[in-house]
Scaffold this active site. Sequence first.
Site, PDB file in Angstrom:
ATOM      1  N   LYS A  13       0.781  -1.276  -0.177  1.00  0.00           N
ATOM      2  CA  LYS A  13       0.225  -0.046  -0.107  1.00  0.00           C
ATOM      3  C   LYS A  13       0.723   1.342   0.003  1.00  0.00           C
ATOM      4  O   LYS A  13       0.648   2.274  -0.970  1.00  0.00           O
ATOM      5  CB  LYS A  13      -1.077   0.112   1.204  1.00  0.00           C
ATOM      6  CG  LYS A  13      -1.889  -1.341   1.428  1.00  0.00           C
ATOM      7  CD  LYS A  13      -2.784  -0.931   2.466  1.00  0.00           C
ATOM      8  CE  LYS A  13      -2.070  -1.147   3.746  1.00  0.00           C
ATOM      9  NZ  LYS A  13      -1.370  -2.494   4.134  1.00  0.00           N
ATOM     10  N   ARG A  88      -9.956   0.455   8.629  1.00  0.00           N
ATOM     11  CA  ARG A  88      -9.595  -0.893   8.885  1.00  0.00           C
ATOM     12  C   ARG A  88     -10.568  -1.696   9.623  1.00  0.00           C
ATOM     13  O   ARG A  88     -10.279  -2.909  10.003  1.00  0.00           O
ATOM     14  CB  ARG A  88      -8.301  -0.726   9.662  1.00  0.00           C
ATOM     15  CG  ARG A  88      -7.072  -1.026   9.040  1.00  0.00           C
ATOM     16  CD  ARG A  88      -6.103  -0.851  10.237  1.00  0.00           C
ATOM     17  NE  ARG A  88      -4.931  -1.599   9.823  1.00  0.00           N
ATOM     18  CZ  ARG A  88      -3.682  -0.914   9.261  1.00  0.00           C
ATOM     19  NH1 ARG A  88      -3.828   0.000   8.761  1.00  0.00           N
ATOM     20  NH2 ARG A  88      -2.746  -1.519   9.181  1.00  0.00           N
ATOM     21  N   ARG A 127      11.768  -5.707   5.460  1.00  0.00           N
ATOM     22  CA  ARG A 127      11.461  -4.059   4.943  1.00  0.00           C
ATOM     23  C   ARG A 127      12.472  -3.499   5.795  1.00  0.00           C
ATOM     24  O   ARG A 127      12.685  -3.386   6.731  1.00  0.00           O
ATOM     25  CB  ARG A 127       9.935  -3.861   5.237  1.00  0.00           C
ATOM     26  CG  ARG A 127       9.573  -2.443   5.061  1.00  0.00           C
ATOM     27  CD  ARG A 127       8.321  -2.027   5.173  1.00  0.00           C
ATOM     28  NE  ARG A 127       7.690  -2.468   6.264  1.00  0.00           N
ATOM     29  CZ  ARG A 127       6.265  -2.361   6.482  1.00  0.00           C
ATOM     30  NH1 ARG A 127       5.635  -1.623   5.468  1.00  0.00           N
ATOM     31  NH2 ARG A 127       5.829  -2.907   7.499  1.00  0.00           N
ATOM     32  N   ARG A 160      11.123  -1.065  10.878  1.00  0.00           N
ATOM     33  CA  ARG A 160       9.835  -0.659  12.026  1.00  0.00           C
ATOM     34  C   ARG A 160       9.861  -1.601  12.908  1.00  0.00           C
ATOM     35  O   ARG A 160      10.034  -2.851  13.063  1.00  0.00           O
ATOM     36  CB  ARG A 160       8.622  -0.897  11.024  1.00  0.00           C
ATOM     37  CG  ARG A 160       8.334   0.617  10.712  1.00  0.00           C
ATOM     38  CD  ARG A 160       7.020   0.223   9.643  1.00  0.00           C
ATOM     39  NE  ARG A 160       5.966  -0.413  10.263  1.00  0.00           N
ATOM     40  CZ  ARG A 160       4.649  -0.463   9.478  1.00  0.00           C
ATOM     41  NH1 ARG A 160       4.588   0.240   8.260  1.00  0.00           N
ATOM     42  NH2 ARG A 160       3.585  -1.121   9.998  1.00  0.00           N
ATOM     43  N   ARG A 171      -0.548  -8.829  13.338  1.00  0.00           N
ATOM     44  CA  ARG A 171      -0.963  -8.144  12.273  1.00  0.00           C
ATOM     45  C   ARG A 171      -1.740  -8.654  11.221  1.00  0.00           C
ATOM     46  O   ARG A 171      -2.836  -8.250  10.982  1.00  0.00           O
ATOM     47  CB  ARG A 171       0.250  -7.122  11.912  1.00  0.00           C
ATOM     48  CG  ARG A 171       0.405  -6.057  12.562  1.00  0.00           C
ATOM     49  CD  ARG A 171       2.062  -5.539  12.429  1.00  0.00           C
ATOM     50  NE  ARG A 171       2.134  -4.766  10.944  1.00  0.00           N
ATOM     51  CZ  ARG A 171       3.316  -4.837  10.469  1.00  0.00           C
ATOM     52  NH1 ARG A 171       4.416  -5.182  10.997  1.00  0.00           N
ATOM     53  NH2 ARG A 171       3.362  -4.209   9.370  1.00  0.00           N
TER      54      ARG A 171
HETATM   55  P1  AP5 Z   1       4.912  -1.430   2.127  1.00  0.00           P
HETATM   56  O1  AP5 Z   1       4.517  -0.783   0.522  1.00  0.00           O
HETATM   57  O2  AP5 Z   1       5.726  -0.902   2.956  1.00  0.00           O
HETATM   58  O3  AP5 Z   1       3.490  -2.504   2.462  1.00  0.00           O
HETATM   59  P2  AP5 Z   1       2.113  -1.772   3.199  1.00  0.00           P
HETATM   60  O4  AP5 Z   1       1.077  -2.382   2.512  1.00  0.00           O
HETATM   61  O5  AP5 Z   1       2.339  -0.316   3.328  1.00  0.00           O
HETATM   62  O6  AP5 Z   1       2.442  -2.524   4.634  1.00  0.00           O
HETATM   63  P3  AP5 Z   1       2.412  -1.946   5.905  1.00  0.00           P
HETATM   64  O7  AP5 Z   1       3.206  -3.040   6.917  1.00  0.00           O
HETATM   65  O8  AP5 Z   1       2.522  -0.642   6.129  1.00  0.00           O
HETATM   66  O9  AP5 Z   1       0.785  -2.097   6.539  1.00  0.00           O
HETATM   67  P4  AP5 Z   1       0.332  -2.019   7.829  1.00  0.00           P
HETATM   68  O10 AP5 Z   1      -1.295  -2.002   7.165  1.00  0.00           O
HETATM   69  O11 AP5 Z   1       0.696  -3.179   8.548  1.00  0.00           O
HETATM   70  O12 AP5 Z   1       0.820  -0.919   8.369  1.00  0.00           O
HETATM   71  P5  AP5 Z   1       0.410   0.619   8.851  1.00  0.00           P
HETATM   72  O13 AP5 Z   1       1.551   1.407   9.099  1.00  0.00           O
HETATM   73  O14 AP5 Z   1      -0.640   1.032   7.915  1.00  0.00           O
HETATM   74  O15 AP5 Z   1       5.645  -2.866   1.405  1.00  0.00           O
HETATM   75  C1  AP5 Z   1       5.899  -3.863   2.354  1.00  0.00           C
HETATM   76  C2  AP5 Z   1       7.241  -4.542   1.777  1.00  0.00           C
HETATM   77  O16 AP5 Z   1       7.269  -5.340   0.858  1.00  0.00           O
HETATM   78  C3  AP5 Z   1       8.362  -3.285   1.572  1.00  0.00           C
HETATM   79  O17 AP5 Z   1       9.597  -3.824   2.089  1.00  0.00           O
HETATM   80  C4  AP5 Z   1       8.275  -3.148   0.150  1.00  0.00           C
HETATM   81  O18 AP5 Z   1       9.668  -2.803  -0.411  1.00  0.00           O
HETATM   82  C5  AP5 Z   1       8.030  -4.612  -0.301  1.00  0.00           C
HETATM   83  N1  AP5 Z   1       7.262  -4.601  -1.663  1.00  0.00           N
HETATM   84  C6  AP5 Z   1       6.195  -3.804  -1.998  1.00  0.00           C
HETATM   85  N2  AP5 Z   1       5.599  -4.178  -3.203  1.00  0.00           N
HETATM   86  C7  AP5 Z   1       6.387  -5.411  -3.439  1.00  0.00           C
HETATM   87  C8  AP5 Z   1       6.141  -5.965  -4.654  1.00  0.00           C
HETATM   88  N3  AP5 Z   1       5.316  -5.908  -5.617  1.00  0.00           N
HETATM   89  N4  AP5 Z   1       7.142  -7.160  -4.920  1.00  0.00           N
HETATM   90  C9  AP5 Z   1       7.939  -7.475  -3.765  1.00  0.00           C
HETATM   91  N5  AP5 Z   1       8.205  -6.600  -2.576  1.00  0.00           N
HETATM   92  C10 AP5 Z   1       7.382  -5.567  -2.411  1.00  0.00           C
HETATM   93  O19 AP5 Z   1      -0.209   0.433  10.335  1.00  0.00           O
HETATM   94  C11 AP5 Z   1       0.669   0.171  11.394  1.00  0.00           C
HETATM   95  C12 AP5 Z   1       0.003   0.191  12.671  1.00  0.00           C
HETATM   96  O20 AP5 Z   1      -0.549   1.309  12.862  1.00  0.00           O
HETATM   97  C13 AP5 Z   1      -1.172  -1.018  12.590  1.00  0.00           C
HETATM   98  O21 AP5 Z   1      -0.898  -2.382  12.940  1.00  0.00           O
HETATM   99  C14 AP5 Z   1      -2.211  -0.312  13.588  1.00  0.00           C
HETATM  100  O22 AP5 Z   1      -1.591  -0.622  15.135  1.00  0.00           O
HETATM  101  C15 AP5 Z   1      -2.126   0.980  13.674  1.00  0.00           C
HETATM  102  N6  AP5 Z   1      -2.918   1.439  12.487  1.00  0.00           N
HETATM  103  C16 AP5 Z   1      -2.766   2.037  11.376  1.00  0.00           C
HETATM  104  N7  AP5 Z   1      -4.066   2.360  10.790  1.00  0.00           N
HETATM  105  C17 AP5 Z   1      -5.000   2.143  11.611  1.00  0.00           C
HETATM  106  C18 AP5 Z   1      -6.427   2.028  11.475  1.00  0.00           C
HETATM  107  N8  AP5 Z   1      -7.226   2.692  10.565  1.00  0.00           N
HETATM  108  N9  AP5 Z   1      -6.959   1.641  12.585  1.00  0.00           N
HETATM  109  C19 AP5 Z   1      -6.545   1.301  13.735  1.00  0.00           C
HETATM  110  N10 AP5 Z   1      -5.124   1.115  13.869  1.00  0.00           N
HETATM  111  C20 AP5 Z   1      -4.566   1.658  12.893  1.00  0.00           C
HETATM  112 MG    MG Z   2       2.353   1.007   4.925  1.00  0.00          MG
END
Ligand code: AP5
Ligand code: MG
Length: 216
Positions: A13, A88, A127, A160, A171
Amino acid sequence: MNIIFMGPPGAGKGTQSDFIIEKYQIPHIATGDMFRAAIKNETKLGLEAKSYMDAGKLVPDEVTINIVKERLLEDDTKNGFIFDGFPRTIVQAQALDKMLKELNRDIDVVINIDVPFDVLLKRLSGRRICKVCGTSYHLEFNPPQVAGICDKCGGELYTRSDDNEESARVRLETYTNETKPLIEYYLNRGLLNEVNGLQAVDKVFIDINNIIEGIK
Ligand code: AP5
Ligand code: MG
Ligand code: ZN
């Protein structure tokens, strides 16, 4: 263009959002990034969010909905936005519908990036993220030109705190139980588009871009 990116942790994402914001010049509203900024600045919000995030659990709906509400009131969202990691839960999706209705706006498209769980664990453990600009890299799948250094801004890369195996597993479980039901929610509203996130980063972007161009 008002876009929602959905998909499990590690689906890509954040990676794909970087391309979209550059091409369409719309703001990136990523609740995870907002919480991480609050943790860095040691605000009350940051203190509250940190324990949930490190454990791989969701920050309570009320807290999350409030920060999004405030963000949507900022002027730069008037010409569109991309949500990454919000909503979410069903409660958050319903709150978003209400907020947008009040602002006389609507979601144009929901894009779900689909990737199987075994691949996600590898993506999360490898990552690395830029401390300065937040760009995501992967040691194996998307490495920077110089190890440990961001291609875009020269910033130092870090891991992270929730990318360890234990938090990552929680997660993925949290995603299955609380976020996955949103696929049906947006399918029923005729907004859902699926993308195969197993493809290379640039291929995934081509598919996403075709969807966006198709509804413009
Ligand atoms: P990346 O693009 O970083 O993935 P992402 O989908 O953004 O994954 P996140 O881990 O950021 O998602 P998340 O939902 O757990 O975290 P968030 O910060 O939202 O890619 C991942 C890796 O793969 C990278 O190394 C990249 O280079 C590689 N990659 C990408 N595309 C690729 C491809 N096509 N092929 C190969 N490799 C690839 O949330 C974190 C925390 O915050 C949550 O756990 C929760 O506690 C809190 N939180 C956030 N939003 C909310 C909400 N709405 N409600 C409640 N809690 C929330
Ligand atoms: Mg992300
Ligand atoms: Zn950087």
